[in-house]
Design a protein around this motif. Structure first.
Motif, mmCIF file in Angstrom:
data_model
loop_
_atom_site.group_PDB
_atom_site.id
_atom_site.type_symbol
_atom_site.label_atom_id
_atom_site.label_comp_id
_atom_site.label_asym_id
_atom_site.label_seq_id
_atom_site.Cartn_x
_atom_site.Cartn_y
_atom_site.Cartn_z
ATOM 1 N N LYS A 183 0.982 -1.253 0.083
ATOM 2 C CA LYS A 183 0.116 0.071 -0.100
ATOM 3 C C LYS A 183 0.777 1.078 -0.073
ATOM 4 O O LYS A 183 0.579 2.242 -0.547
ATOM 5 C CB LYS A 183 -0.665 -0.090 1.413
ATOM 6 N N ASN A 184 1.953 1.143 0.489
ATOM 7 C CA ASN A 184 2.849 2.647 0.798
ATOM 8 C C ASN A 184 4.117 2.415 0.058
ATOM 9 O O ASN A 184 4.911 3.137 0.269
ATOM 10 C CB ASN A 184 3.023 2.398 2.241
ATOM 11 N N LYS A 185 4.452 1.407 -0.902
ATOM 12 C CA LYS A 185 5.328 1.306 -1.833
ATOM 13 C C LYS A 185 6.338 1.204 -0.914
ATOM 14 O O LYS A 185 7.499 1.831 -1.300
ATOM 15 C CB LYS A 185 5.375 2.572 -2.678
ATOM 16 N N ARG A 189 11.091 1.489 -1.452
ATOM 17 C CA ARG A 189 11.843 2.304 -0.508
ATOM 18 C C ARG A 189 12.826 1.609 0.079
ATOM 19 O O ARG A 189 13.963 2.114 0.185
ATOM 20 C CB ARG A 189 10.684 2.921 0.480
ATOM 21 N N SER B 46 10.665 11.471 -12.160
ATOM 22 C CA SER B 46 10.977 10.328 -11.227
ATOM 23 C C SER B 46 11.505 9.152 -11.822
ATOM 24 O O SER B 46 12.416 8.521 -10.947
ATOM 25 C CB SER B 46 9.589 9.774 -10.902
ATOM 26 N N GLN B 86 8.276 10.252 -3.888
ATOM 27 C CA GLN B 86 7.056 10.697 -4.381
ATOM 28 C C GLN B 86 5.912 10.212 -3.758
ATOM 29 O O GLN B 86 5.161 11.009 -3.270
ATOM 30 C CB GLN B 86 6.836 11.112 -5.964
ATOM 31 N N ASP B 87 5.889 8.991 -3.654
ATOM 32 C CA ASP B 87 4.620 8.269 -2.767
ATOM 33 C C ASP B 87 5.109 8.032 -1.563
ATOM 34 O O ASP B 87 6.392 7.796 -1.236
ATOM 35 C CB ASP B 87 4.501 6.925 -3.429
ATOM 36 N N ALA B 89 6.109 6.710 1.764
ATOM 37 C CA ALA B 89 6.485 5.128 2.011
ATOM 38 C C ALA B 89 6.843 5.321 3.515
ATOM 39 O O ALA B 89 7.739 5.118 4.283
ATOM 40 C CB ALA B 89 7.861 5.006 1.436
ATOM 41 N N ARG B 144 3.902 13.845 4.581
ATOM 42 C CA ARG B 144 4.865 14.369 3.980
ATOM 43 C C ARG B 144 6.137 14.487 4.875
ATOM 44 O O ARG B 144 7.188 14.079 4.549
ATOM 45 C CB ARG B 144 4.424 15.493 3.188
ATOM 46 N N ASN B 147 7.669 11.410 6.057
ATOM 47 C CA ASN B 147 8.310 10.810 5.046
ATOM 48 C C ASN B 147 9.718 11.131 4.926
ATOM 49 O O ASN B 147 10.706 10.408 4.659
ATOM 50 C CB ASN B 147 7.439 11.144 3.859
ATOM 51 N N GLU B 257 1.663 8.996 -15.966
ATOM 52 C CA GLU B 257 1.209 8.883 -14.633
ATOM 53 C C GLU B 257 1.015 10.180 -13.964
ATOM 54 O O GLU B 257 1.875 11.175 -14.377
ATOM 55 C CB GLU B 257 2.038 8.007 -13.672
#
Ligand SMILES: Nc1ncnc2c1ncn2[C@@H]1O[C@H](COP(=O)(O)OP(=O)(O)OP(=O)(O)O)[C@@H](O)[C@H]1O
Ligand SMILES: [Mg+2]
Lengths: 348, 258
Positions: A183-185, A189, B46, B86-87, B89, B144, B147, B257
């Motif tokens: 879900k959180n990739k 990472r 990316s 970017q996503d 994690a 964010r 992250n 994307e």
């Protein structure tokens, strides 16, 4: 190690995991209640009456106390007839089955509706007679008695069956972590860090093994208390369950490291488990199952269940060694496979 | 003054099936820079950064980080990079400090040093007072920031921010930009991607504009402005430069994307 610790936390914080425990206890309770009558019906020769007689000076007379003993232990009511014919006794309903001993051997009489009981009597008598011509009758008979398999009651059976079945739910436990990672990739990472494949492998394998072991043992203890199970081989039982949990975690790790899609893994795992459980005696006791033996030979659940049932009713089982070998074999195959899968996944 | 090169891309390309996401780009980033990578959606920002972090294998070309070849010494390189994806994690079911601890530990930091690093990172992004809260209870801006905290505990020499400010309010954005400057002042080289011009203008020392997988211009703000006008480059905004160079058409119409 922090990675292991945190995955462990993720699993424990997932409340639905506790459902495994609840379902395990509920299913055990329900199935053992449903099958309770059925199992006792088949196991005791309930209300079955055996008439017998010896001709004057019959050489088999000394077996009388032994016969009576067998009868008493297996719920067979013995009636000795000193006069009158066997035929009459059966026809009048005085006895369901009649065994008439003379110096040549024994003749078993029964009505049509007591064929099964008659064959049981024939079996008992023929094994008595085959060893009865010498003085060691008693010893022979004692040995023979052990041959009659003691059967577990339905509560013991289903406690074992479902403890064994849920051993294989390490997939669900590991699915919790994998879905959070997906879900959180987080997989991607991880690959930006210098973490080793071994650490990643261990972070999946170790917590799932620990959590599933904890769940299974907790479940077994609760079932024991709830259903009043008397384990006779606690150490061996625990060993087999533990090996099962390790194998299950190893299998789950391979599956989830190869296929990162949680849904696909759960579907695959569920099908495999259905198959194993169906042929391995998780749903319907393996004693009655008419499946071809070759199919159930592929189910580790069969070996585990059968071994545990026999260990705890008989004290020993020929299935213990195969069960241990199969479970260890699964771990030996799955652990390197899982590590390879993690390494492969890291590179792609 | 000639500074050491931190990152050097030479003829770097990446193809996904038939689509070329990154097309022969060459780039040099020097120590102490805040390097802005600017480009519309689907430009390949990316993808480029993912190759630098070895998440993707280049189809061709080479990457050199800290003077080491990325194809050979990836492990040493990773140890010194902080990648902010970017996503987000982060694990929602772990507490803030547990998330930071988890990721920081992956760089081999242990014990007391790890505990200090966790608190420092949380402090840096202003989340120290929320260290015990589950990440899933955080707002978008807090996530964010968390992250970011997860990627700085090991004190990287090169920090790569992939659009760290999408979907957050101006206060949080300013906070993050300030923090990036602060990290840079402490010695980290920064790569920053965004499609917000003002951000890039505000913090970046050098800027590359990317479009359709290519770098179409590189330079300081003034140098870029001079590309589109001969007089008064300080009056030209980066946005004008950007639009002049990349055109006004929608860029990811082909299914890129978002
Ligand atoms: N895994 C992938 N498979 C196929 N195509 C991809 C993949 N990743 C990216 N692409 C394509 O590569 C191109 C560049 O994508 P990239 O994510 O690098 O753009 P970006 O500049 O980061 O854009 P954004 O600002 O929207 O994040 C896009 O056209 C995208 O569709
Ligand atoms: Mg992007």
């Amino acid at each position: 190690m922090i990675l292991i610790k945190n995955n462990f936390k993720l699993m424990l914080r997932c409340k639905p995991i506790a459902l495994i425990l609840i379902v395990m206890i509920m299913v055990t309770g329900m199935l053992s209640a449903v099958f309770h009558d059925l199992m006792t019906d088949h196991l005791d020769f309930d209300g079955f009456e055996l008439g017998y007689s010896f001709t004057q000076g019959c050489i088999f007379e000394p077996i009388k106390p032994v016969l009576e003993n067998i009868g008493k232990e297996n719920g067979i009511k013995l009636i000795q007839l000193t006069d009158g014919s066997a035929q009459h006794a059966v026809q009048s309903g005085a006895a369901d089955v009649f065994a008439e001993f003379n110096n040549d051997g024994c003749t078993v009489y029964s009505a049509d509706d007591h064929q099964i009981e008659a064959s049981v009597v024939e079996m008992i008598v023929s094994s008595i007679l085959s060893g009865a011509s010498d003085v060691e009758i008693r010893d022979y008979l004692t040995e023979n008695k052990i041959d009659v398999q003691p059967m577990p009651d339905s509560q013991m059976y289903y406690t074992i069956a479902y403890t064994v079945y849920f051993v294989w739910c390490a997939m669900i436990v590991l699915g919790v972590v994998t879905s959070s990672e997906n879900k959180n990739k987080i997989g991607a990472r991880f690959r930006t860090t210098p973490v080793s494949s071994l650490s990643i492998y261990l972070s999946r394998f170790v917590p799932s093994a620990v959590v599933i072991t904890g769940l299974i043992f907790l479940g077994a203890v609760i079932c024991t208390a709830l259903f009043d199970i008397a384990w006779t081989q606690v150490a061996l039982t625990a060993l087999i369950l533990l090996l099962g949990c390790v194998a299950s975690a190893a299998l789950a790790t391979v599956l989830f490291s190869l296929i990162r899609n949680v849904i696909l893994c759960v579907v695959l795992g569920y099908c495999l488990l259905m198959f194993w459980g169906f042929f391995g005696g998780s749903f319907c006791p393996y004693m009655w199952a008419p499946w071809a033996d070759t199919i159930r030979d592929y189910s580790p659940i069969y070996y585990m269940t059968r071994s545990l049932v026999e260990l705890n009713t008989n004290g020993s089982s020929q299935f213990t060694l195969p069960a241990v070998i199969i479970l260890c074999g699964m771990s030996v195959v799955c652990i390197p496979l899982g590590m390879a899968a993690v390494r492969f996944g890291k590179e792609n | 003054m000639e500074q050491t090169t931190i990152l050097k891309l030479s003829g770097l390309s990446k193809k996904f099936d038939s689509r070329t996401a990154v097309d022969h780009i060459s780039l040099e980033i020097r120590e102490g820079e805040i390097f802005g990578l600017l480009g519309p959606n689907g430009a390949g920002k990316s993808t480029t950064l993912n190759m630098v972090c070895s998440l993707l294998k280049p189809t061709s070309g080479s990457i050199e980080v800290f003077g080491m070849d990325a194809a050979k010494s990836m492990k040493q390189i990773k140890q010194r990079i902080g990648y902010i994806p970017q996503d987000l994690a982060i694990h929602g079911n772990l507490k803030a400090w547990e998330n930071v601890e988890l990721f920081t530990s992956l760089y081999g930091i242990r014990g007391r040093e790890l505990r200090d690093a966790v608190d420092e990172s949380l402090e840096f992004v202003g989340l120290l007072d929320r260290r015990g809260s589950y990440a899933k209870t955080f707002s978008g801006g807090m996530k964010r920031r968390l992250n970011i905290a997860c990627a700085i505990g090991h004190k990287p020499d090169l920090m790569i921010f992939d659009e760290p400010t999408v979907g957050i309010d101006p206060q949080s954005r300013n906070f993050i930009l300030e923090k990036i400057k602060e990290a840079n002042a402490k010695g980290a080289t920064v790569i920053y991607t965004s499609h917000y011009m003002e951000e890039v203008e505000a913090i970046c020392t050098r800027i590359a504009i990317m479009d359709n997988g290519r770098i179409i211009a590189t330079g300081t703000r003034e140098e870029l402005a001079r590309l589109v006008t001969d007089e008064k480059p300080e009056k030209v905004t980066l946005e004008e430069v950007f639009l002049t160079l990349t055109g006004k058409k929608l860029r990811d119409y082909a299914g890129g994307e978002g």
